[in-house]
Design a protein around this motif. Structure first.
Motif, PDB file in Angstrom:
ATOM      1  N   VAL A  69      94.628  33.973  38.663  1.00  0.00           N
ATOM      2  CA  VAL A  69      94.889  33.595  39.919  1.00  0.00           C
ATOM      3  C   VAL A  69      93.582  33.640  40.991  1.00  0.00           C
ATOM      4  O   VAL A  69      92.874  34.683  40.931  1.00  0.00           O
ATOM      5  CB  VAL A  69      96.031  34.467  40.836  1.00  0.00           C
ATOM      6  CG1 VAL A  69      96.332  33.764  41.922  1.00  0.00           C
ATOM      7  CG2 VAL A  69      97.334  34.175  39.590  1.00  0.00           C
ATOM      8  N   LYS A  70      93.184  32.712  41.686  1.00  0.00           N
ATOM      9  CA  LYS A  70      92.425  32.377  42.609  1.00  0.00           C
ATOM     10  C   LYS A  70      92.537  31.875  43.993  1.00  0.00           C
ATOM     11  O   LYS A  70      93.376  30.590  44.005  1.00  0.00           O
ATOM     12  CB  LYS A  70      91.052  31.800  42.029  1.00  0.00           C
ATOM     13  CG  LYS A  70      89.747  31.651  42.965  1.00  0.00           C
ATOM     14  CD  LYS A  70      88.938  30.838  42.222  1.00  0.00           C
ATOM     15  CE  LYS A  70      87.562  30.841  42.955  1.00  0.00           C
ATOM     16  NZ  LYS A  70      86.458  30.285  42.202  1.00  0.00           N
ATOM     17  N   ILE A  71      92.401  32.513  45.158  1.00  0.00           N
ATOM     18  CA  ILE A  71      92.800  32.254  46.390  1.00  0.00           C
ATOM     19  C   ILE A  71      91.491  31.420  46.781  1.00  0.00           C
ATOM     20  O   ILE A  71      90.393  32.056  46.921  1.00  0.00           O
ATOM     21  CB  ILE A  71      93.149  33.034  47.339  1.00  0.00           C
ATOM     22  CG1 ILE A  71      94.240  34.089  47.100  1.00  0.00           C
ATOM     23  CG2 ILE A  71      93.342  32.457  48.750  1.00  0.00           C
ATOM     24  CD1 ILE A  71      95.664  33.451  46.972  1.00  0.00           C
ATOM     25  N   LYS A  72      91.472  30.057  46.895  1.00  0.00           N
ATOM     26  CA  LYS A  72      90.370  29.132  47.096  1.00  0.00           C
ATOM     27  C   LYS A  72      89.969  29.326  48.704  1.00  0.00           C
ATOM     28  O   LYS A  72      88.804  29.203  49.303  1.00  0.00           O
ATOM     29  CB  LYS A  72      90.485  27.706  46.610  1.00  0.00           C
ATOM     30  CG  LYS A  72      90.642  27.816  45.058  1.00  0.00           C
ATOM     31  CD  LYS A  72      90.798  26.427  44.352  1.00  0.00           C
ATOM     32  CE  LYS A  72      89.177  26.111  44.300  1.00  0.00           C
ATOM     33  NZ  LYS A  72      89.086  24.976  43.266  1.00  0.00           N
ATOM     34  N   ALA A 170     101.158  33.000  41.253  1.00  0.00           N
ATOM     35  CA  ALA A 170     100.236  32.472  42.076  1.00  0.00           C
ATOM     36  C   ALA A 170     100.917  32.909  43.380  1.00  0.00           C
ATOM     37  O   ALA A 170     100.098  33.349  44.490  1.00  0.00           O
ATOM     38  CB  ALA A 170      99.959  31.264  42.053  1.00  0.00           C
ATOM     39  N   VAL A 171     102.162  32.623  43.772  1.00  0.00           N
ATOM     40  CA  VAL A 171     102.541  32.786  44.928  1.00  0.00           C
ATOM     41  C   VAL A 171     102.851  34.466  45.163  1.00  0.00           C
ATOM     42  O   VAL A 171     102.454  35.031  46.244  1.00  0.00           O
ATOM     43  CB  VAL A 171     104.229  32.278  45.133  1.00  0.00           C
ATOM     44  CG1 VAL A 171     104.944  32.733  46.357  1.00  0.00           C
ATOM     45  CG2 VAL A 171     104.220  30.771  45.181  1.00  0.00           C
ATOM     46  N   GLN A 172     103.269  35.150  44.159  1.00  0.00           N
ATOM     47  CA  GLN A 172     103.240  36.814  44.292  1.00  0.00           C
ATOM     48  C   GLN A 172     101.815  37.212  44.708  1.00  0.00           C
ATOM     49  O   GLN A 172     101.838  38.008  45.641  1.00  0.00           O
ATOM     50  CB  GLN A 172     103.840  37.353  42.911  1.00  0.00           C
ATOM     51  CG  GLN A 172     103.815  38.674  43.178  1.00  0.00           C
ATOM     52  CD  GLN A 172     102.994  39.640  42.206  1.00  0.00           C
ATOM     53  OE1 GLN A 172     102.060  38.997  41.708  1.00  0.00           O
ATOM     54  NE2 GLN A 172     103.317  40.714  41.993  1.00  0.00           N
ATOM     55  N   LEU A 177      97.726  39.285  48.991  1.00  0.00           N
ATOM     56  CA  LEU A 177      96.562  39.332  49.634  1.00  0.00           C
ATOM     57  C   LEU A 177      96.846  38.986  51.027  1.00  0.00           C
ATOM     58  O   LEU A 177      96.286  39.645  51.965  1.00  0.00           O
ATOM     59  CB  LEU A 177      95.601  38.161  48.825  1.00  0.00           C
ATOM     60  CG  LEU A 177      94.538  38.161  49.723  1.00  0.00           C
ATOM     61  CD1 LEU A 177      93.378  39.216  49.470  1.00  0.00           C
ATOM     62  CD2 LEU A 177      93.772  36.743  49.265  1.00  0.00           C
ATOM     63  N   ILE A 178      98.022  38.388  51.352  1.00  0.00           N
ATOM     64  CA  ILE A 178      98.026  38.115  52.839  1.00  0.00           C
ATOM     65  C   ILE A 178      98.857  39.181  53.420  1.00  0.00           C
ATOM     66  O   ILE A 178      98.280  39.489  54.667  1.00  0.00           O
ATOM     67  CB  ILE A 178      99.107  36.753  52.747  1.00  0.00           C
ATOM     68  CG1 ILE A 178      98.261  35.431  52.630  1.00  0.00           C
ATOM     69  CG2 ILE A 178      99.596  36.547  54.107  1.00  0.00           C
ATOM     70  CD1 ILE A 178      98.843  34.242  52.261  1.00  0.00           C
TER      71      ILE A 178
END
Length: 187
Positions: A69-72, A170-172, A177-178
């Motif tokens: 998983v990567k937040i782009k 991905a959602v989790q 992070l948010i």
């Protein structure tokens, strides 16, 4: 002598062709960039329809949260009065068929407002069902504090468990992070 003459002709033809290509590129570049910008805005609006405008979070560097998983990118959503409504995270996760690119819309109240699978290479007819409204609506309205676990609070797509798990993870991970950065991003 004939070889030199043909060489000069070829050189001039190459100069004219490359000049023409350069001219076309410089004339079409702004049009292409505007089309890309419009496409992104339409996708963001689809995920977070109550936001009137979006701005890319300045200074955000892509974050790898684990090996899949990567937040782009993070986009901040604003209302008509330029007040923050929430954000949209662009998340990449590895699924059964390869990378899956997902947009996750999140309100200031820490709720998921929408999800869209933008790109994937999952198996047609099985894993590709992750793009369906029935599956994506399983996330809508959930709190960022929910566990986001397949078989616990998210029902997997029959025959596409790995794809379902990838989207859920991905959602989790995006939610985690948010929540860690909510004082800055969701203020």
């Amino acid at each position: 002598m004939n070889v030199v003459k043909h060489g000069f002709i070829l050189m001039f033809a190459s100069i004219i062709a490359s000049g023409s290509l350069s001219l076309v590129y410089h004339q079409t570049e702004p049009i292409i960039e505007q089309a890309k910008s419009d496409e992104i805005k339409n996708l963001l609006t689809e995920v977070f329809p109550s936001a009137a405008d979006f701005h890319l979070l300045e200074g955000f560097e892509p974050v790898r949260l684990d090996k899949i998983v990567k937040i782009k990118e993070i986009y901040i959503g604003f209302d008509d009065e330029e007040l923050r409504k929430g954000l949209v995270a662009k998340v990449e996760v590895v699924g059964y068929g390869g990378p899956i690119l997902i947009l996750v819309g999140i309100t200031k109240e820490e709720k998921i407002v929408g999800i869209k699978v933008v790109e994937h290479k999952e198996t047609p007819g099985l894993g590709s069902k992750i793009t369906g409204v029935d599956f994506l609506n399983r996330f809508t309205g959930k709190s960022l504090r929910d566990p986001f676990e397949v078989k616990t609070d998210i029902e997997a797509i029959t025959g596409a468990t790995k794809s379902s798990v990838a989207v859920t993870k991905a959602v989790q991970k995006a939610a985690t992070l948010i929540l860690q950065n909510k004082e800055v991003w969701l203020k």
